[in-house]
Design a protein around this motif. Structure first.
Motif, PDB file in Angstrom:
ATOM      1  N   ARG A   1     -13.499   6.729  10.772  1.00  0.00           N
ATOM      2  CA  ARG A   1     -12.820   5.434  10.776  1.00  0.00           C
ATOM      3  C   ARG A   1     -13.814   4.390  11.259  1.00  0.00           C
TER       4      ARG A   1
ATOM      5  N   THR B   1     -12.872  -7.271   0.996  1.00  0.00           N
ATOM      6  CA  THR B   1     -12.006  -6.090   0.870  1.00  0.00           C
ATOM      7  C   THR B   1     -12.122  -5.475  -0.528  1.00  0.00           C
TER       8      THR B   1
ATOM      9  N   ASN C   1     -13.472  -1.707  -1.187  1.00  0.00           N
ATOM     10  CA  ASN C   1     -12.660  -0.761  -1.931  1.00  0.00           C
ATOM     11  C   ASN C   1     -13.401  -0.146  -3.106  1.00  0.00           C
TER      12      ASN C   1
ATOM     13  N   VAL D   1     -12.221   5.396   1.322  1.00  0.00           N
ATOM     14  CA  VAL D   1     -10.992   6.051   0.867  1.00  0.00           C
ATOM     15  C   VAL D   1      -9.816   5.076   0.953  1.00  0.00           C
ATOM     16  N   LYS D   2      -9.760   4.315   2.024  1.00  0.00           N
ATOM     17  CA  LYS D   2      -8.629   3.406   2.236  1.00  0.00           C
ATOM     18  C   LYS D   2      -9.045   2.350   3.246  1.00  0.00           C
TER      19      LYS D   2
ATOM     20  N   VAL E   1      -7.554  -1.364   5.590  1.00  0.00           N
ATOM     21  CA  VAL E   1      -6.495  -2.322   5.897  1.00  0.00           C
ATOM     22  C   VAL E   1      -7.111  -3.497   6.654  1.00  0.00           C
TER      23      VAL E   1
ATOM     24  N   LEU F   1      -2.642   3.834   8.795  1.00  0.00           N
ATOM     25  CA  LEU F   1      -3.785   3.910   7.906  1.00  0.00           C
ATOM     26  C   LEU F   1      -4.178   5.380   7.878  1.00  0.00           C
ATOM     27  N   SER F   2      -3.678   6.099   6.880  1.00  0.00           N
ATOM     28  CA  SER F   2      -4.001   7.526   6.787  1.00  0.00           C
ATOM     29  C   SER F   2      -3.893   7.932   5.325  1.00  0.00           C
ATOM     30  N   LEU F   3      -4.251   9.151   5.030  1.00  0.00           N
ATOM     31  CA  LEU F   3      -4.256   9.604   3.625  1.00  0.00           C
ATOM     32  C   LEU F   3      -2.834   9.747   3.094  1.00  0.00           C
TER      33      LEU F   3
ATOM     34  N   ARG G   1     -11.177  11.684  -4.479  1.00  0.00           N
ATOM     35  CA  ARG G   1      -9.927  11.144  -3.914  1.00  0.00           C
ATOM     36  C   ARG G   1      -9.968   9.639  -3.725  1.00  0.00           C
ATOM     37  N   SER G   2     -11.167   9.091  -3.545  1.00  0.00           N
ATOM     38  CA  SER G   2     -11.254   7.660  -3.272  1.00  0.00           C
ATOM     39  C   SER G   2     -11.522   6.858  -4.538  1.00  0.00           C
TER      40      SER G   2
END
Lengths: 163, 574
Positions: A45, A61, A65, A71-72, A74, A161-163, B183-184
């Protein structure tokens, strides 16, 4: 405006440099950066604070991305969130100022975590504003060294904020 | 179960992936891989004479075929020589996989012989990169590399392969991975239906609409759908340099391409439009001119597969993230059985556009007469006629590139192959080589200049070895024409290093490689030379055409101005 962006990143060699490289390539700015593995070993993280108008933040952002290792993410500043930073400060602690340092640390709910006859090392957590205020309060006494972690943050409530 | 060394896995994977041809240059760190290639006959290796040419050849092939080009180079200088070609592919979103040898793992970081951190060097100019950590992961990593390079917004992917990963003594199980999942990485295809509906409503209400489409139409294989949509609506369309051929240029609705040296009517139409429908284009600075003065009266619909392209330089009113083909098809289904709100307004719009067409007619250049030196523009037009407009055309960079784009009219996508984003001199010749090797039946023409050609002319040797019959048309103005044009306009004609002293006798140079070269110095010599040049499609012929050295490219947008601020000739300002 200041934004806090938290990113889940593949825990792979070179992933961090892609994120950092992106900011310099695209002329975006990094104020603080904080990164560590998460409870899921394949993910890190990363939290970055940056400054920019809406257009710039949107680009930041979107480009983040686009990185395959991201991966993700916020933008925590879009909602209610908790923001913390940890700071270790070495201050001169001689004579009358020894008490002054202790008193000020107490007011800020900071802890003295290391002591020598001439130096106190103070640990303090809080948002960036509180840490800045503490540095200001200590400055007249004599700051020897400052180590800050950079901002880490998490959304309030059920948001994850997780998978 | 099949046990293979890392090197054999690479050769085997390329075969299983359907790769017929790769471009490269051997060296120490890549030798195990080269040995594996030697022991198979499914994948042909084209030995170039400089690694940059390998990347441009792979790139040319990728642009012509839509499939990823594959490059193999060694570590250190082999890899760094490839950098310009990787950047070229990155800027134009071209699918490419670059396999780089690397020093053995235990030497990495020790400044070993021919060691370069190529993953680090190329980080800003790749879609992604991989470093092989164990031989057994080679098939999976290569599969990911091809998948990333060729899906979503395509781009180059670098795979760094330390020498010990390919050692012949270490064998592991090989299975071709049929599926790949990252996955990303989930590139969007369908656009948001609500947004598409909104866009179509705006299109039907528009009084002065223009389509503005780019390379996304070509890479997204959406040109048929686009042509259908544009013709149903009857709107004018302009493309970017990268989007040329996405809509047939000979059609009345085509305004040609837009931007700095775009057509007068395209730039005027953009400036006066009330709706711009941008698809697979990225509003780059060579298109928009000064963004603060860009298309003051237009609403903007922007369709792109890459969200970061939307509202990057120009704010979109209706952003749509999606693949060009899918979004256009959805637009077509919404347009069906509906009429534009005001056909009269559209008719009026076409009258205005036809007025602009008439206004620039005959202004852009004056053709030469018998006995005079040729104009570069008319050389392009003559080649267009000689090849019936059906050739693959590659270019280098500069005036000849703009002339080729202006005067060769493309009816199909994937035919105009040019370094649009990076503007890489030296691109054209090796790119033509890559195209010709894969499309042997077609005429492949490289328009170049004596400046650009000299950057990659060592590839004549590659053409000799592999019998590559490209046609090279050298528009020889004995100077770096585009640089000089800017010096004429902005530096009071102080021609700092823009002329080429000591040019070689190109005819002798070409003949030294055993090829035919024809020198054309006057108007009347062109027709017979072209007849000779295109007599045999598989013969390399070099046309050294001496053109008027004082010619400028027009139209030319005035820097920092709006779309409509253009010069049409050396003296006239519109």
């Amino acid at each position: 405006m200041r934004h806090i962006i938290s990113i889940l990143l593949e825990n792979e060699p070179g992933a961090l440099s892609r994120v950092v490289g992106l900011f310099s390539q695209r002329n975006f700015n990094i104020e603080t950066l904080n990164v560590a593995p998460t409870e899921e070993p394949s993910l890190s993280r990363l939290t970055v604070t940056t400054v920019g108008d809406d257009r710039v933040i949107e680009q930041i952002t979107k480009h983040l991305n686009k990185l395959i290792d991201v991966v993700k993410l916020v933008d925590l500043t879009e909602g209610n969130h908790i923001e913390r930073e940890l700071m270790l400060v070495k201050v001169k602690a001689l004579g009358a100022s020894r008490d002054e340092v202790k008193r000020t640390a107490d007011i800020f709910r900071a802890q003295i975590v290391d002591v020598t006859p001439s130096v106190y090392t103070v640990q303090i957590t809080g948002d960036a504003g509180k840490l800045d205020a503490f540095v200001q309060a200590m400055a007249p006494i004599g700051i020897l060294e400052v180590a800050r972690t950079g901002v880490s943050g998490i959304a309030r409530g059920d948001k994850l904020l997780s998978l | 179960m099949e046990l293979l060394s890392g090197a054999d896995m690479i050769a085997r994977f390329l075969k299983d992936e359907g790769v017929e041809r790769i471009y490269g240059y051997p060296g120490g760190a890549a030798l195990h891989i080269y040995d594996a290639l030697f022991r198979q006959d499914s994948v042909q290796h084209i030995l170039v004479r400089h690694e940059q040419a390998a990347t441009h050849a792979a790139d040319g092939y990728a642009r012509a075929s839509g499939k990823p080009g594959v490059v193999l180079v060694t570590s250190g200088p082999g890899a760094t020589n490839a950098v310009t070609g990787i950047a070229t592919a990155y800027m134009d979103s071209i699918p490419m996989v670059v396999l780089c040898g690397q020093v053995a793992s235990h030497l990495i970081g020790e400044d070993a012989f021919q060691e370069t951190d190529i993953v680090g060097v190329t980080r800003p100019i790749v879609k992604h990169s991989f470093s092989i950590k164990h031989p057994s992961e080679i098939p999976a990593v290569l599969k990911k590399a091809f998948y990333l390079a060729s899906t979503g917004r395509p781009g180059p992917v670098v795979v760094d392969i330390p020498k010990d990963m390919t050692a012949p003594t270490e064998r592991y199980e090989y299975v071709y991975p049929k599926k790949v999942k990252i996955r990303s990485y989930n590139p969007v295809t369908r656009g948001h239906s609500g947004q598409i509906k909104k866009a179509v409503d705006m299109m039907l209400k528009a009084r002065r609409p223009v389509f503005y489409t780019g390379g996304g139409i070509v890479t997204g294989r959406a040109s048929e759908a686009l042509t259908d949509l544009v013709q149903r609506l009857g709107f004018p369309i302009t493309t970017t340099l990268m989007g040329i051929g996405g809509y047939p240029q000979g059609d009345r609705q085509s305004l040609g391409w837009l931007g700095m040296h775009g057509s007068y009517e395209a730039n005027m139409a953009m400036h006066h439009a009330d709706l711009i429908v941008a698809i697979g284009a990225r509003f780059d600075d060579r298109v928009t001119n000064n963004t603060s003065k860009f298309c003051p009266t237009a609403k903007i619909v922007h369709v792109d597969i890459d969200p970061s392209s939307i509202s990057k330089t120009v704010r979109a009113d209706v952003p749509i993230v999606g693949a060009a083909g899918s979004v256009i098809n959805e637009m077509i289904s919404l347009v069906q059985d509906r009429e534009p709100a005001s056909p009269e307004a559209l008719e009026e719009w076409w009258k205005t556009i036809d007025g602009w067409r008439a206004e620039r007619e005959g202004k852009l250049y004056e053709p030469s007469k018998p006995g005079e030196a040729l104009k570069p523009q008319e050389v392009i037009e003559a080649v267009y006629r000689a090849t019936r407009g059906e050739a693959f055309v590659t270019t280098d960079v500069g005036q000849h590139q703009m002339f080729a784009a202006q005067y060769y009219k493309f009816a199909k996508p994937n035919r105009f192959i040019t370094s649009g984003g990076l503007g890489t001199m030296g691109f054209g010749f090796p790119a033509a080589m890559g195209v010709k090797l894969n499309f042997p039946q077609d005429d492949v023409v490289c328009f170049t200049g004596e400046g650009s050609f000299q950057m990659m002319m060592q590839e004549l040797s590659t053409c000799k070895q592999f019998e590559v019959g490209v046609k090279i048309v050298n528009l020889n103005n004995q100077s770096l024409g585009m640089v000089r044009q800017w010096q004429d306009l902005n530096y009071k004609s102080r021609h700092a290093h823009s002329y080429m002293e000591s040019l070689p006798d190109f005819a002798k140079l070409i003949e030294a490689y055993g090829f035919t070269a024809l020198k054309v110095e006057r108007h009347e010599e062109l027709a017979p030379a072209l007849e000779r040049a295109f007599a045999d499609t598989n013969e390399l012929v070099f046309l050294d055409v001496y053109v008027d050295p004082f010619e400028h490219v027009y139209p030319m947008q005035v820097p920092l101005g709006s779309m409509r601020d253009m010069l049409l000739s050396k003296t006239e300002r519109t």
